[in-house]
Scaffold this active site. Structure first.
Site, PDB file in Angstrom:
ATOM      1  N   THR A  88       0.079  -3.313   9.795  1.00 51.92           N
ATOM      2  CA  THR A  88       0.331  -4.812   9.276  1.00 51.92           C
ATOM      3  C   THR A  88       0.647  -5.323  10.502  1.00 51.92           C
ATOM      4  O   THR A  88       1.248  -4.660  11.530  1.00 51.92           O
ATOM      5  CB  THR A  88       1.473  -4.861   8.228  1.00 51.92           C
ATOM      6  OG1 THR A  88       1.825  -6.242   8.088  1.00 51.92           O
ATOM      7  CG2 THR A  88       2.795  -4.185   8.817  1.00 51.92           C
ATOM      8  N   ILE A  89       0.279  -6.624  10.594  1.00 53.31           N
ATOM      9  CA  ILE A  89       0.609  -7.486  11.831  1.00 53.31           C
ATOM     10  C   ILE A  89       2.232  -7.793  11.686  1.00 53.31           C
ATOM     11  O   ILE A  89       2.748  -8.115  13.039  1.00 53.31           O
ATOM     12  CB  ILE A  89      -0.271  -8.673  11.828  1.00 53.31           C
ATOM     13  CG1 ILE A  89       0.099  -9.916  10.772  1.00 53.31           C
ATOM     14  CG2 ILE A  89      -1.675  -8.643  12.019  1.00 53.31           C
ATOM     15  CD1 ILE A  89      -0.416 -11.094  10.983  1.00 53.31           C
ATOM     16  N   ASP A  90       2.728  -7.724  10.496  1.00 55.46           N
ATOM     17  CA  ASP A  90       4.238  -8.218  10.295  1.00 55.46           C
ATOM     18  C   ASP A  90       4.921  -7.253  11.021  1.00 55.46           C
ATOM     19  O   ASP A  90       6.253  -7.466  11.204  1.00 55.46           O
ATOM     20  CB  ASP A  90       4.388  -8.207   8.872  1.00 55.46           C
ATOM     21  CG  ASP A  90       3.412  -8.943   8.123  1.00 55.46           C
ATOM     22  OD1 ASP A  90       3.226  -9.178   7.123  1.00 55.46           O
ATOM     23  OD2 ASP A  90       2.780 -10.045   8.856  1.00 55.46           O
ATOM     24  N   GLU A 127       6.828 -18.187   9.595  1.00 59.21           N
ATOM     25  CA  GLU A 127       6.417 -18.758   8.281  1.00 59.21           C
ATOM     26  C   GLU A 127       7.492 -18.393   7.157  1.00 59.21           C
ATOM     27  O   GLU A 127       7.484 -19.261   6.302  1.00 59.21           O
ATOM     28  CB  GLU A 127       4.964 -18.150   7.776  1.00 59.21           C
ATOM     29  CG  GLU A 127       5.227 -16.500   7.620  1.00 59.21           C
ATOM     30  CD  GLU A 127       3.701 -16.205   7.047  1.00 59.21           C
ATOM     31  OE1 GLU A 127       3.073 -16.970   6.515  1.00 59.21           O
ATOM     32  OE2 GLU A 127       3.586 -14.822   6.826  1.00 59.21           O
ATOM     33  N   THR A 133       0.791  -1.148   0.007  1.00 53.65           N
ATOM     34  CA  THR A 133       0.235  -0.063  -0.188  1.00 53.65           C
ATOM     35  C   THR A 133       0.900   1.401   0.080  1.00 53.65           C
ATOM     36  O   THR A 133       0.682   2.155  -0.704  1.00 53.65           O
ATOM     37  CB  THR A 133      -0.947  -0.073   1.131  1.00 53.65           C
ATOM     38  OG1 THR A 133      -1.711  -1.377   1.283  1.00 53.65           O
ATOM     39  CG2 THR A 133      -1.826   1.297   1.323  1.00 53.65           C
ATOM     40  N   TYR A 189      -4.395 -17.396  10.193  1.00 52.72           N
ATOM     41  CA  TYR A 189      -5.350 -15.906   9.889  1.00 52.72           C
ATOM     42  C   TYR A 189      -5.907 -15.780  11.704  1.00 52.72           C
ATOM     43  O   TYR A 189      -6.419 -14.591  11.576  1.00 52.72           O
ATOM     44  CB  TYR A 189      -6.299 -16.276   8.990  1.00 52.72           C
ATOM     45  CG  TYR A 189      -5.603 -16.182   7.480  1.00 52.72           C
ATOM     46  CD1 TYR A 189      -5.379 -17.486   7.059  1.00 52.72           C
ATOM     47  CD2 TYR A 189      -5.646 -15.056   6.887  1.00 52.72           C
ATOM     48  CE1 TYR A 189      -4.611 -17.643   5.819  1.00 52.72           C
ATOM     49  CE2 TYR A 189      -4.852 -15.028   5.724  1.00 52.72           C
ATOM     50  CZ  TYR A 189      -4.521 -16.364   5.183  1.00 52.72           C
ATOM     51  OH  TYR A 189      -3.768 -16.761   4.053  1.00 52.72           O
ATOM     52  N   ARG A 210       4.782 -32.624  16.996  1.00 52.01           N
ATOM     53  CA  ARG A 210       3.540 -32.069  16.298  1.00 52.01           C
ATOM     54  C   ARG A 210       3.565 -30.526  16.072  1.00 52.01           C
ATOM     55  O   ARG A 210       4.210 -29.979  16.680  1.00 52.01           O
ATOM     56  CB  ARG A 210       2.296 -32.271  17.267  1.00 52.01           C
ATOM     57  CG  ARG A 210       2.027 -33.731  17.718  1.00 52.01           C
ATOM     58  CD  ARG A 210       1.571 -34.694  16.527  1.00 52.01           C
ATOM     59  NE  ARG A 210       1.082 -35.702  17.101  1.00 52.01           N
ATOM     60  CZ  ARG A 210       1.833 -36.909  16.964  1.00 52.01           C
ATOM     61  NH1 ARG A 210       3.088 -36.821  16.770  1.00 52.01           N
ATOM     62  NH2 ARG A 210       1.286 -38.078  17.420  1.00 52.01           N
TER      63      ARG A 210
HETATM   64  O1  F6P Z   1       0.797  -9.125   5.716  1.00 57.83           O
HETATM   65  C1  F6P Z   1       0.040  -9.814   6.484  1.00 57.83           C
HETATM   66  C2  F6P Z   1       0.098 -11.252   6.331  1.00 57.83           C
HETATM   67  O2  F6P Z   1      -0.923 -11.958   7.021  1.00 57.83           O
HETATM   68  C3  F6P Z   1       1.314 -11.945   6.451  1.00 57.83           C
HETATM   69  O3  F6P Z   1       1.777 -12.230   7.761  1.00 57.83           O
HETATM   70  C4  F6P Z   1       0.889 -13.084   5.479  1.00 57.83           C
HETATM   71  O4  F6P Z   1       1.976 -13.884   4.995  1.00 57.83           O
HETATM   72  C5  F6P Z   1       0.238 -12.619   4.387  1.00 57.83           C
HETATM   73  O5  F6P Z   1      -0.546 -11.480   4.956  1.00 57.83           O
HETATM   74  C6  F6P Z   1      -0.948 -13.744   3.937  1.00 57.83           C
HETATM   75  O6  F6P Z   1      -1.638 -12.949   3.050  1.00 57.83           O
HETATM   76  P1  F6P Z   1      -3.124 -13.324   2.447  1.00 57.83           P
HETATM   77  O7  F6P Z   1      -3.896 -12.700   3.507  1.00 57.83           O
HETATM   78  O8  F6P Z   1      -3.151 -12.946   1.000  1.00 57.83           O
HETATM   79  O9  F6P Z   1      -3.553 -14.713   2.437  1.00 57.83           O
END
Ligand code: F6P
Length: 373
Positions: free
Chosen positions: A168-170, A265, A148, A298, A292
């Site tokens: 962003t959560i990131d 991830e 964005t 999400y 495990r």
């Molecule tokens: O940017 C936020 C995020 O949740 C990332 O942590 C994740 O890799 C990505 O979006 C997932 O993208 P989408 O919502 O398009 O699956």
């Protein structure tokens, strides 16, 4: 224009004051009648997260109540500018937003400046500029992450008045110490990690949890440390599965036949496997421990924002409106230390804020025996 001629007559202070007051009232009425209320468009773009609605509320309530501006919500990110999909936002539409997750405007990952291979694709930038003009919008507030910010910078370069807010959560938007959404995601991930301890110890297992963060390791680092992770793997640091195995075996020797492994991830894996799946398989093979994996996914982007994120979002949203009112465009709102400020958008676009290997949580964690790979 009113001219008061003081023709040598003695006017008492009271009369002069009432004349000046009359002049001021007439001027103010004339100004308000002739000056057009600013019209702001606001859009939310990219991945959703807790706190977006609190930001919308901060921008709009400040604009409407303090500056008498008009505000228009643009639906589905930049796609709403292409489709002319807007709605006026009023006090009524802004109520109940502070603790509401997601975004009432909807979002998308539309990148209107991205070059399309198909010649058929219409000139999206030109269409956006036309719609902004036809809607009479004086400024566009863009709430979003790295993608964005990049689009917002291009819109500003195209001559549109733009102010952006990092979301962003990131927590990987360059130029701001923290973005709203991050604290909420860390809180959710930490709660999940807390819950894994009891099941890991009950079954004497290794539990691997994968958290989001895209190419950055901020969520894994902060939730891993807050949740008491024994191993924390982030994309910014390389890892050796033998080191991880040794950490788990050492814990066994100390009478702790279970471990918690937190992986971002975005770490490197083999054969295109997902992070948790790959690391869990490697650990079980390396140590023989029953292992495990959990992919939190999400859930980290859902639900109500934490109080910290609500206030950060409110502060950033309000500051965006201050920038507009003072005619400062082409800037991204940012948190610098304890202060809310702003930086030029063109300094942000295309950059990522990644975890530094000397981050004090990493240095401190290593001293405490936590394995970072
Ligand atoms: O940017 C936020 C995020 O949740 C990332 O942590 C994740 O890799 C990505 O979006 C997932 O993208 P989408 O919502 O398009 O699956």
């Amino acid at each position: 224009e009113i001219g008061v001629r003081l023709v040598g007559s003695e006017m008492c202070i009271r009369d002069r004051f009432s004349t000046l007051l009359l002049f001021f009232v007439i001027f103010t009425v004339a100004y308000n009648l002739t000056s057009k209320a600013m019209k702001i468009g606001i859009l939310t773009s990219g991945g959703d997260c807790p706190g977006i609605n609190a930001t919308i509320r901060g921008v709009c309530k400040t604009a409407i109540n303090h500056y008498g501006m008009e505000v228009y919500g643009i639906h589905s990110g930049f796609r709403g500018l292409l489709d002319n999909d807007v709605e006026p936002l009023t006090e009524k539409s802004l109520s109940g937003l502070l603790n509401l997750g997601g975004t009432i405007l909807g979002t998308s990952r539309e990148k209107p400046f991205k070059k399309r291979l198909s010649a058929a694709s219409e000139d999206k930038p030109a269409l956006m500029l036309k719609n902004i003009h036809d809607l009479g919008l004086d400024c566009i507030v863009c709430i979003g992450g790295n993608g964005t910010q990049k689009t917002a910078a291009k819109l500003a370069q195209a001559g549109v008045n733009v102010v952006s807010v990092p979301k962003t959560i990131d927590n990987d938007v360059w130029g701001t110490d923290v973005s709203f959404g991050f604290d909420s995601a860390v809180t959710i991930a930490t709660d999940a990690i807390d819950r894994l301890h009891s099941t890991a110890s009950s079954h004497q297992r290794v539990m691997v949890i994968e958290v989001m963060g895209h190419k950055a390791g901020w969520i894994a680092l902060y939730s891993g440390m807050a949740g008491g992770g024994d191993v924390i793997l982030i994309p910014e640091l390389s890892y050796d599965i033998h080191n991880i195995g040794n950490t788990i075996i050492e814990r066994l020797k100390k009478g702790k036949p279970y471990s918690i492994v937190v992986v971002a991830e975005g770490i490197k894996t083999m054969d295109g496997k997902k992070a948790a799946e790959y690391i869990a398989q490697e650990i079980e093979y390396e140590t023989g421990f029953e292992t495990r994996e959990t992919v939190l996914g999400y859930i980290q982007r859902g639900g109500s924002p934490t109080p910290y994120d609500r206030n950060l979002a409110t502060r950033m949203g309000g500051h965006a409106t201050e920038l507009i009112a003072s005619g400062q465009f082409g800037r991204m709102v940012s948190l610098q230390g304890a202060e809310i400020g702003s930086i030029p958008l063109n300094e942000v676009a295309g950059k990522l804020k990644l975890v530094n290997e000397n981050h004090d949580l990493i240095v401190q964690g290593k001293r405490m025996g936590i394995c970072f790979g």
